[in-house]
Structure formats: C-alpha cells, structure tokens
Design an enzyme around this catalytic site. Structure first.
Site, PDB file in Angstrom:
ATOM      1  N   CYS A 263       1.563   4.584   2.757  1.00  0.00           N
ATOM      2  CA  CYS A 263       0.125   4.543   2.461  1.00  0.00           C
ATOM      3  C   CYS A 263      -0.298   3.446   1.512  1.00  0.00           C
ATOM      4  CB  CYS A 263      -0.294   5.912   1.914  1.00  0.00           C
ATOM      5  SG  CYS A 263      -0.049   7.193   3.134  1.00  0.00           S
TER       6      CYS A 263
HETATM    7  C1  UDX Z   1       0.084   8.409  -1.811  1.00  0.00           C
HETATM    8  C2  UDX Z   1      -1.078   8.987  -2.589  1.00  0.00           C
HETATM    9  O1  UDX Z   1      -0.578   9.559  -3.808  1.00  0.00           O
HETATM   10  C3  UDX Z   1      -1.764  10.068  -1.773  1.00  0.00           C
HETATM   11  O2  UDX Z   1      -2.888  10.558  -2.460  1.00  0.00           O
HETATM   12  C4  UDX Z   1      -2.206   9.450  -0.446  1.00  0.00           C
HETATM   13  O3  UDX Z   1      -2.850  10.415   0.364  1.00  0.00           O
HETATM   14  C5  UDX Z   1      -1.018   8.885   0.283  1.00  0.00           C
HETATM   15  O4  UDX Z   1      -0.346   7.909  -0.533  1.00  0.00           O
HETATM   16  P1  UDX Z   1       2.547   9.101  -1.290  1.00  0.00           P
HETATM   17  O5  UDX Z   1       2.702   7.641  -1.050  1.00  0.00           O
HETATM   18  O6  UDX Z   1       2.973  10.032  -0.220  1.00  0.00           O
HETATM   19  O7  UDX Z   1       1.002   9.451  -1.615  1.00  0.00           O
HETATM   20  O8  UDX Z   1       3.366   9.528  -2.603  1.00  0.00           O
HETATM   21  P2  UDX Z   1       3.141   9.155  -4.136  1.00  0.00           P
HETATM   22  O9  UDX Z   1       3.534  10.339  -4.939  1.00  0.00           O
HETATM   23  O10 UDX Z   1       1.801   8.610  -4.314  1.00  0.00           O
HETATM   24  O11 UDX Z   1       4.240   8.002  -4.434  1.00  0.00           O
HETATM   25  C6  UDX Z   1       4.092   6.774  -3.794  1.00  0.00           C
HETATM   26  C7  UDX Z   1       5.163   5.835  -4.345  1.00  0.00           C
HETATM   27  O12 UDX Z   1       4.833   5.465  -5.687  1.00  0.00           O
HETATM   28  C8  UDX Z   1       6.584   6.384  -4.393  1.00  0.00           C
HETATM   29  O13 UDX Z   1       7.472   5.358  -4.008  1.00  0.00           O
HETATM   30  C9  UDX Z   1       6.785   6.718  -5.877  1.00  0.00           C
HETATM   31  O14 UDX Z   1       8.145   6.605  -6.252  1.00  0.00           O
HETATM   32  C10 UDX Z   1       5.952   5.627  -6.533  1.00  0.00           C
HETATM   33  N1  UDX Z   1       5.433   5.970  -7.858  1.00  0.00           N
HETATM   34  C11 UDX Z   1       4.596   7.022  -7.994  1.00  0.00           C
HETATM   35  C12 UDX Z   1       5.777   5.169  -8.942  1.00  0.00           C
HETATM   36  O15 UDX Z   1       6.540   4.210  -8.799  1.00  0.00           O
HETATM   37  N2  UDX Z   1       5.259   5.455 -10.156  1.00  0.00           N
HETATM   38  C13 UDX Z   1       4.419   6.509 -10.356  1.00  0.00           C
HETATM   39  O16 UDX Z   1       3.995   6.736 -11.486  1.00  0.00           O
HETATM   40  C14 UDX Z   1       4.075   7.322  -9.241  1.00  0.00           C
END
Ligand code: UDX
Length: 426
Positions: A263
């Site tokens: 996403c």
């Molecule tokens: C994201 C959005 O959070 C969600 O609202 C939307 O509908 C879809 O995209 P998702 O990608 O499934 O969700 O998971 P998310 O928890 O957002 O993590 C995305 C990525 O960011 C992961 O690789 C995670 O490891 C990374 N991340 C997340 C970080 O590196 N740091 C953070 O603080 C949070």
C-alpha cells in the site's frame, strides 16, 4: 442487509467476514474457483489473525458464502462493495483495469430495485465518478436516482486487518447523494465509530492523504534515526519523547529498514503522479519514497563496515514486509537479498510464514526452518522483519554463528538477552 463483496483479497475477505459477523448476509465473489472452494471450507487464502476462526463461524451460521456467481450475488444485494486490486502501473500511476471490469460487470447485473454500489478499493480522486459513468452505460440506469454510489475507503493494516475492520477509528462514507450515504450509515451503525459523510472525491483523497502521511512519518523517523545513529543517540528514546506530544502521537515513528507492503509504495507513488499530472509541485511526497528506498540499503552499508561481504554467509531473519503476515510485497528483504548475492555472499534465510513466497524468487538461498538453523555457521545476521518470536532470541540462539556480527532493522532484540548487536538507527 444483503451484501455483495467483489474481491477475495485481504480487503474483500476481511470486510466481507466482518460485515457477516455484524449480522449481515454476505456473498463474497471471486474468480478463482480453488480460492472460492477453500473459503467455503473455512480456509482463507490469506494469513490474517482471527480470520479463519471468524470465517468458520459466519459460514456455520449461514451468514457468509463465497461464490463465483458474480451476477447472482449482485442481483440480490442491497449494497455491492468493489474490493478489487488497484495496483501501481509501470510508471507508478494507478492501474484501474480490474476496477473498470468489475464496474462494468456490476452495471450489467444491477438489481431492479434500489441498491448502492460502493467503491472500497483505494482509488485516486475522480475515479469513482468514472465508475459511475461505466455503471450508467452498462445498466442504462441513472446513478443517484435508480441506484446509489458511495466511496468507502479501507484503513486495514495487514496482519491486523480484521481487527482494524471491526474496530475502525472512523468510517469514511463518500456519497453521491444522501440516500446512498444513508444506506452505509445504517450498515456501519453497529460499529461504534464516528461516521464521516463527505463527497466522493474527499473520501478518495482522505485515503491517499492518510497513507501518505503515515509513510511520511516513517521516512521522517528514519531520517532522524540516521542522524541520531551518527551522533550516538538512541532514536527510539528521541521518538518516545516526540510521540508524547498529543499533536504528534507515538505511532508510525519506528525507525528501521523502512516501510514495505503493497500500500504505502503504491499509494504514495499514485499521489506523486497525481500531483505531477495536475502540475502541482509535491517534493515532500516524492522524497518520502526516495528516503525509504535508500534506507533498506543502509543496513548493508553498516554490514560492510563490519566485514567484507564477498564469500561470507549472511543469515536473514524475516522475509515478509512486516510481522504477522506472509505478504512479501515491497519487503526490504526482496532488495537486500539480491544485493548480498550480487556482492558474492551466501545467504541463509528464515521466516515463520513467508518462505514459500520467496523461495521461487531466489532459489540459490538456503531456506531454514528456524532462526537458530539460519544463524548456524553464519558470519553475520540481518534482522529485517518484526516477527514477535524474534523478541525472545538470546545469545544462545546466536552462539552458532561464526562471528557475532548482528545488525537489526526492526528494534526487536533485547540487550538483556542478546549482548552484542547493532541497530540500523540505534
Ligand atoms: C498500511 C496502512 O497502515 C493502512 O492503514 C492501509 O490501509 C494499508 O497500508 P500495512 O502496509 O498493511 O497498512 O501495514 P503497516 O502497519 O502500515 O506497516 C507498513 C510498513 O511500515 C511495514 O513494513 C512496517 O514494518 C513499516 N513500519 C510501520 C515502520 O517501518 N515503522 C513504523 O513505525 C510503522
């Protein structure tokens, strides 16, 4: 209510099962007969916490079915949700092929009575209006009169998608007209979350702005993290202090190897392209992606400061883009593994769920059944995914390594359990 959900991916399936769990009668439509059969047997095609149990419950009480009978399901529905893929095209722009096809099929199958067609997939502003034109052409009916249209974006995180669907922070209902929105107002009333009624384009943009801001927070945390690393400051202590500000909040400030997932990259790219197409400068949005791209190679730079990679064995812990899911789309591991192989390293890898998706991509990697097995004989280790089980790793688990060069990219290791490791930004 009678609901039809088009799409059996994590948005369609979690939304369909969630709506059934709230007492609606849901038909979830897919094209793949094997997937449909599996869902009908209570085995979801994706790994999501709680999904299998809830799917089996709603199947048992007859509130949910999976089918490939597209027209039949649409004809019975009071609301049909479009939850089909809207991937990035080669130029980073959104690819609406599936969405257009689904809108055309729904148009042809619209029931005689009033129903609402709901775009739930993430689409750039203006897309739902294009779908209305397709629906009207194919049905010969008038939107806003003979049928309703809404845009209802999802905010589901993989690994917590069902929980995010059942306990939303807010429900955004973009409506063509009040009658359309009233149908979704009624559907979401049991969710105990604020329901925001907007026009169609506003709802589309809320989704892009939300995801892009979340991605921006992560890239910001990584830039500050890189500077803190240089200054010998623990960026997690810094962001802990920053996040106490109620205007900022503690979430999405975790520095590491950067964001993966289908996403963020897709949505930020689409927003960047939209700004370009509109001739509106958006350098910050552009740089969010560049910062993230560079961040995943930073852990290799740190590794090369500790040992020459060529001829060495490197253990990779974590292949999925984040813990709790088997999804590898845009995962940092997919860039880091080929970079290590290119530098002449031998790679061993372990992931609790995602190995089956990565093995065909890199057959030369040795895939292991546990972290300890992957670490055995390795000259260095890179921890790339925040799987909960990695929090319990101890010096004992790493003792099989040839040399204790441990770099982590997800703040999972506990200094009281693992005496020597280095964080990418800590
Ligand atoms: C994201 C959005 O959070 C969600 O609202 C939307 O509908 C879809 O995209 P998702 O990608 O499934 O969700 O998971 P998310 O928890 O957002 O993590 C995305 C990525 O960011 C992961 O690789 C995670 O490891 C990374 N991340 C997340 C970080 O590196 N740091 C953070 O603080 C949070």
């Amino acid at each position: 209510m009678q609901i039809c959900v088009i799409g059996t991916g994590y948005v369609g399936l979690c939304s369909g099962v969630g709506l059934a769990a709230k007492g609606n009668q849901v038909a979830c439509v897919g094209r793949n007969k094997d997937k449909i059969a599996g869902i009908q047997q209570g085995i979801p095609p994706i790994f999501e916490g709680g999904l299998q149990e809830l799917l089996q419950e709603v199947l048992r009480n007859g509130l949910f079915r999976a089918t490939d009978d597209f027209a039949g399901a649409v004809k019975e529905a009071e609301a049909t949700f479009l939850c089909v893929g809207t991937p990035s095209g080669k130029d980073g722009r959104i690819d609406l092929t599936e969405m257009r096809q689904a809108a055309a099929q729904v148009g042809e199958a619209l029931p005689d009575g009033y129903c609402v067609v709901v775009v739930k997939s993430t689409v750039v502003p203006g897309t739902t209006e294009e779908m209305i034109r397709i629906l009207e052409e194919r049905s010969g009916r008038k939107a806003g009169k003979d049928f309703g249209v809404c845009m209802n974006p999802e905010f589901l995180r993989e690994g917590r998608a069902l929980q995010d669907f059942l306990q939303p922070d807010r429900v955004v209902v973009g409506q063509l007209d009040p009658r359309s929105g009233d149908v979704l107002q009624r559907l979401y009333a049991p969710f105990q979350a604020p329901i925001l009624r907007t026009d169609l384009k506003t709802a589309e943009m809320i989704k892009y702005a939300s995801n892009s801001l979340l991605a921006t927070k992560i890239s910001f945390a990584n830039e500050v993290g890189n500077l803190c690393k240089q200054l010998g400051i623990d960026t997690y202590a810094v962001m802990g202090g920053v996040g106490l500000d109620h205007r900022i909040g503690p979430h999405f400030l975790r520095a590491g190897v950067g964001f993966g997932g289908s996403c963020f990259q897709k949505d930020v790219s689409a927003l960047k392209s939209l700004a370009e197409d509109q001739g509106v400068p958006a350098p910050l949005i552009t740089d969010v992606l560049e910062v993230n791209r560079r961040q995943r190679f930073k852990i290799i730079d740190l590794l090369e400061r500790r040992l020459p990679v060529n001829g060495k064995t490197i253990a990779i812990l974590g292949l999925s883009f984040m813990g709790g899911t088997d999804d590898i789309r845009e995962s940092p591991a997919l860039d880091i593994i080929p970079a290590l192989l290119q530098k002449g390293a031998a790679v061993r890898a372990y992931d609790p769920q995602a190995t089956r998706h990565v093995r065909p991509l890199f057959p030369q990697v040795t895939y292991c059944a546990s972290a300890r097995e992957a670490l055995a004989g390795a000259d260095a280790c890179l921890l790339l995914t925040e799987w909960e089980e990695f929090r319990s790793l101890t010096d004992q688990d790493f003792s099989g390594m040839r040399s204790p060069v441990i770099l982590e990219g997800r703040r999972m290791l506990d200094r009281s359990k693992v005496s020597r490791f280095e964080g990418i930004c800590w």
